[in-house]
Scaffold this motif. Structure first.
Motif, PDB file in Angstrom:
ATOM      1  N   ALA A   1       5.451  11.386   2.376  1.00  0.00           N
ATOM      2  CA  ALA A   1       4.863  12.117   3.506  1.00  0.00           C
ATOM      3  C   ALA A   1       5.581  11.749   4.802  1.00  0.00           C
ATOM      4  O   ALA A   1       5.786  12.593   5.678  1.00  0.00           O
ATOM      5  N   CYS A   2       5.971  10.476   4.912  1.00  0.00           N
ATOM      6  CA  CYS A   2       6.671  10.014   6.124  1.00  0.00           C
ATOM      7  C   CYS A   2       8.012  10.736   6.276  1.00  0.00           C
ATOM      8  O   CYS A   2       8.337  11.231   7.360  1.00  0.00           O
TER       9      CYS A   2
ATOM     10  N   THR B   1       0.798  -1.226   0.000  1.00  0.00           N
ATOM     11  CA  THR B   1       0.000   0.000   0.000  1.00  0.00           C
ATOM     12  C   THR B   1       0.835   1.284   0.000  1.00  0.00           C
ATOM     13  O   THR B   1       0.269   2.374  -0.043  1.00  0.00           O
ATOM     14  N   CYS B   2       2.163   1.167   0.077  1.00  0.00           N
ATOM     15  CA  CYS B   2       2.985   2.380   0.018  1.00  0.00           C
ATOM     16  C   CYS B   2       2.921   2.958  -1.389  1.00  0.00           C
ATOM     17  O   CYS B   2       3.134   2.243  -2.375  1.00  0.00           O
TER      18      CYS B   2
ATOM     19  N   CYS C   1       5.963   9.778  11.393  1.00  0.00           N
ATOM     20  CA  CYS C   1       5.872   9.185  10.057  1.00  0.00           C
ATOM     21  C   CYS C   1       4.610   8.329   9.928  1.00  0.00           C
ATOM     22  O   CYS C   1       3.981   8.282   8.870  1.00  0.00           O
TER      23      CYS C   1
ATOM     24  N   ASP D   1       1.777   8.747  11.659  1.00  0.00           N
ATOM     25  CA  ASP D   1       0.641   9.679  11.613  1.00  0.00           C
ATOM     26  C   ASP D   1       0.463  10.279  10.226  1.00  0.00           C
ATOM     27  O   ASP D   1      -0.661  10.518   9.781  1.00  0.00           O
ATOM     28  N   ALA D   2       1.600  10.530   9.551  1.00  0.00           N
ATOM     29  CA  ALA D   2       1.528  11.254   8.278  1.00  0.00           C
ATOM     30  C   ALA D   2       1.161  10.366   7.096  1.00  0.00           C
ATOM     31  O   ALA D   2       0.702  10.865   6.060  1.00  0.00           O
ATOM     32  N   CYS D   3       1.318   9.085   7.220  1.00  0.00           N
ATOM     33  CA  CYS D   3       1.142   8.190   6.071  1.00  0.00           C
ATOM     34  C   CYS D   3      -0.325   8.164   5.613  1.00  0.00           C
ATOM     35  O   CYS D   3      -1.208   7.776   6.384  1.00  0.00           O
ATOM     36  N   PRO D   4      -0.601   8.579   4.370  1.00  0.00           N
ATOM     37  CA  PRO D   4      -2.002   8.677   3.922  1.00  0.00           C
ATOM     38  C   PRO D   4      -2.631   7.313   3.657  1.00  0.00           C
ATOM     39  O   PRO D   4      -3.857   7.211   3.555  1.00  0.00           O
ATOM     40  N   THR D   5      -1.833   6.268   3.519  1.00  0.00           N
ATOM     41  CA  THR D   5      -2.422   4.956   3.203  1.00  0.00           C
ATOM     42  C   THR D   5      -2.353   3.997   4.387  1.00  0.00           C
ATOM     43  O   THR D   5      -2.668   2.818   4.242  1.00  0.00           O
ATOM     44  N   ASN D   6      -1.920   4.526   5.517  1.00  0.00           N
ATOM     45  CA  ASN D   6      -1.785   3.693   6.730  1.00  0.00           C
ATOM     46  C   ASN D   6      -0.934   2.453   6.509  1.00  0.00           C
ATOM     47  O   ASN D   6      -1.226   1.393   7.061  1.00  0.00           O
TER      48      ASN D   6
ATOM     49  N   CYS E   1       4.820   8.486  -1.520  1.00  0.00           N
ATOM     50  CA  CYS E   1       4.504   9.920  -1.494  1.00  0.00           C
ATOM     51  C   CYS E   1       5.502  10.734  -0.664  1.00  0.00           C
ATOM     52  O   CYS E   1       5.490  11.956  -0.697  1.00  0.00           O
TER      53      CYS E   1
END
Ligand code: SF4
Ligand code: SF4
Ligand code: SF4
Lengths: 205, 300
Positions: free
Chosen positions: A18-19, A12-13, A132, A134-139, A16
């Motif tokens: 974001a982390c 699922t990564c 990191c 918390d920031a991950c949009p795809t968990n 992006c």
């Protein structure tokens, strides 16, 4: 006493970053060095070419070469297993950097000390998630106690085949990956830090 | 099938740079000087006491130099100090090495004090006799510490992914022999330069014999080191880098030709020529230093 760890699901990564950005912001990490990066690896050839995104960070190894190598005892293992660096005790001899097979440690020139991922101990002590995660949009990053059978991380690790980066090093990482396409083998010679020698020169802000 | 390179490079640049490389090369010199002068001092030469004294001063000077290198590498003197005073991790070769260097410097200072006091005292025989036993025990301790410091770079570098050659079977022995070579060459060099000191002839003779013996041991050790690297594929890559790759010029030119062949010819066939001894000693120093550098750098 917990056995804290992180599980990264490479299914699922989405690469992006974001982390990496959240981590940089959380710790004011200087330019050019990283606690967390995302490797982009291309594999195969047309028409079967594919690209993998592999987030990498310190593995908080059970058998940590950095900890064994530090001559001043600045690298320590905390109660829940996190491997951290006591800034005041670091004399910048870089033995930990020479020993870590993951390139997870860098020199913070401003702080005059070696630095690395802490598993965000300051946040987790307050019951929050690492920046990191918390920031991950795809968990795709799960943080928690690997020994607690009811924790999300332990459940997901039990339900899937999990792999670790550079298993042959024998460091027994606490960062686990769900890696169905064996992408980790493609970064067996790489490290967390990024080679910027090939970057085009430009103005830094 | 592609063979993985034995040295992974998880960092864009090796964590230890030129200053640490110089340290690894030079840390053999004081050990070699101590061990060589200790051996020479027990060869019943007429100038045995002077050899011990010069040896202590020489080793002290070299240790001071490498301490300065370490301080520069760490950036601040107090960081070097913490390496000596922190006992949290004695499993770290760097921690043990720094403490051994400090202990050796302290013991050398005591020995030098004894030598100089004995020399200046009008009635030197009495205090020297009283302190002889202590001096002899201290000298033995210094010899053991020097031996430890001669082999310790192998342990230090084998923990680093950047120096895979130092993790090979012959590494500790090569570090020991190159330290002895550097020490013997430094002594011969000094004697050949100072030509007029008493006992020069017998010193040159004993030093030349020791150096020739060490050169023979060095050549045999290098041969078996290369044979040991011919087994596994990652090791063969390292051997290839040394024998035919990027480090070949240094290996064949400085180590084999300069460090072994030239001095062997000079010491065997021009034994009475002081200039030949001088050139041979310089060549040995260069060859031994290059070998230690290769153990540090090959595979990075
Ligand atoms: S990944 Fe490197 S820095 Fe992190 S614990 Fe393991 S050896 Fe130490
Ligand atoms: S756990 Fe914290 S320090 Fe470690 S990579 Fe994530 S944000 Fe950075
Ligand atoms: S934030 Fe999540 S999805 Fe984005 S790169 Fe990092 S791990 Fe992958």
């Amino acid at each position: 006493m917990a056995r804290l760890g992180m599980l990264v699901d490479l299914n699922t990564c989405i690469g992006c970053h974001a982390c990496s950005v959240a981590c940089k912001a959380e710790f004011d990490v200087p330019l050019g060095v990283f606690r967390d990066t995302v490797k982009y690896v291309e594999h195969g050839s047309y028409p079967q070419a594919t690209r993998h995104f592999i987030p990498v960070l310190c593995n908080h190894c059970e058998d940590a070469p950095c900890l064994n190598a530090c001559p001043t005892g600045a690298v320590v293992r905390l109660e829940d297993g996190e491997v951290t660096i006591e800034e005041g005790d670091c004399n910048l001899n870089r033995a930990c950097m020479s020993a870590c097979p993951y390139g997870a440690i860098y020199v913070d020139v401003d702080k005059g000390a070696a630095q690395k991922c802490t598993f965000c101990t300051h946040r987790t002590a307050e019951g929050r998630q690492p920046a990191c995660v918390d920031a991950c949009p795809t968990n795709c990053r799960i943080f928690g106690d690997l020994d607690d059978a009811d924790s999300a991380i332990a459940k997901k690790a039990a339900a899937n085949d999990v792999a670790v980066w550079k298993e042959s090093e024998g460091t027994r990482p606490r960062v686990l990956y769900i890696d169905p396409r064996n992408a980790l083998s493609l970064i067996a010679d790489a490290g967390v830090q990024v080679d910027q020698s090939v970057d085009l020169p430009g103005e830094r802000a | 099938m592609t063979v993985p390179h034995p040295a992974q490079a998880p960092l864009p640049e090796a964590a230890w740079g030129p200053l640490l490389a110089s340290y690894v090369v030079l840390v053999g010199l004081p050990s070699g000087v101590t061990l060589t002068t200790w051996w020479l001092g027990r060869q019943r030469l007429s100038e045995a006491a002077a050899i011990d004294r010069y040896g202590a001063w020489g080793a002290m000077g070299a240790l001071a130099l490498i301490s300065v290198l370490l301080i520069f590498d760490l950036g601040r003197p107090e960081r070097f100090y913490s390496m000596i005073t922190r006992f949290d991790n004695l499993g770290s070769p760097l921690a043990v090495g720094a403490k051994l260097i400090a202990a050796k410097m302290f013991l050398l200072a005591v020995l030098i004090y004894g030598f100089e006091r004995g020399r200046r005292s009008a009635n030197a025989a009495e205090p020297m006799a009283a302190g002889r036993k202590t001096g002899s025990v201290l000298a033995w301790v210094v010899v053991f510490i020097s031996f430890a410091l001669a082999v310790y770079p192998a342990s230090l570098l084998s923990r680093s992914w950047a120096s895979p050659l130092a993790d090979s079977s012959g590494s500790a022995l090569i570090f020991l022999i190159t330290a002895l070579l550097m020490g013997a060459a430094a002594v011969l060099l000094t004697v050949s330069v100072l030509g007029t000191v008493p006992g020069t002839r017998e010193l040159l003779h004993a030093g030349r014999r020791a150096l020739l013996l060490l050169l023979g041991c060095f050549a045999v050790t290098l041969l078996f080191e290369m044979l040991s690297l011919a087994g596994r594929a990652p090791d063969r890559l390292l051997a290839g880098e040394v024998l035919t790759g990027g480090s070949a010029a240094m290996f064949w030119g400085v180590v084999v030709a300069g460090g072994i062949a030239v001095p062997a010819v000079g010491l065997l066939f021009f034994r009475t020529h002081r200039k030949a001894v001088f050139v041979s000693a310089v060549a040995v120093l260069a060859g031994a230093a290059a070998t230690r550098y290769l153990l540090f750098a090959v595979g990075q």
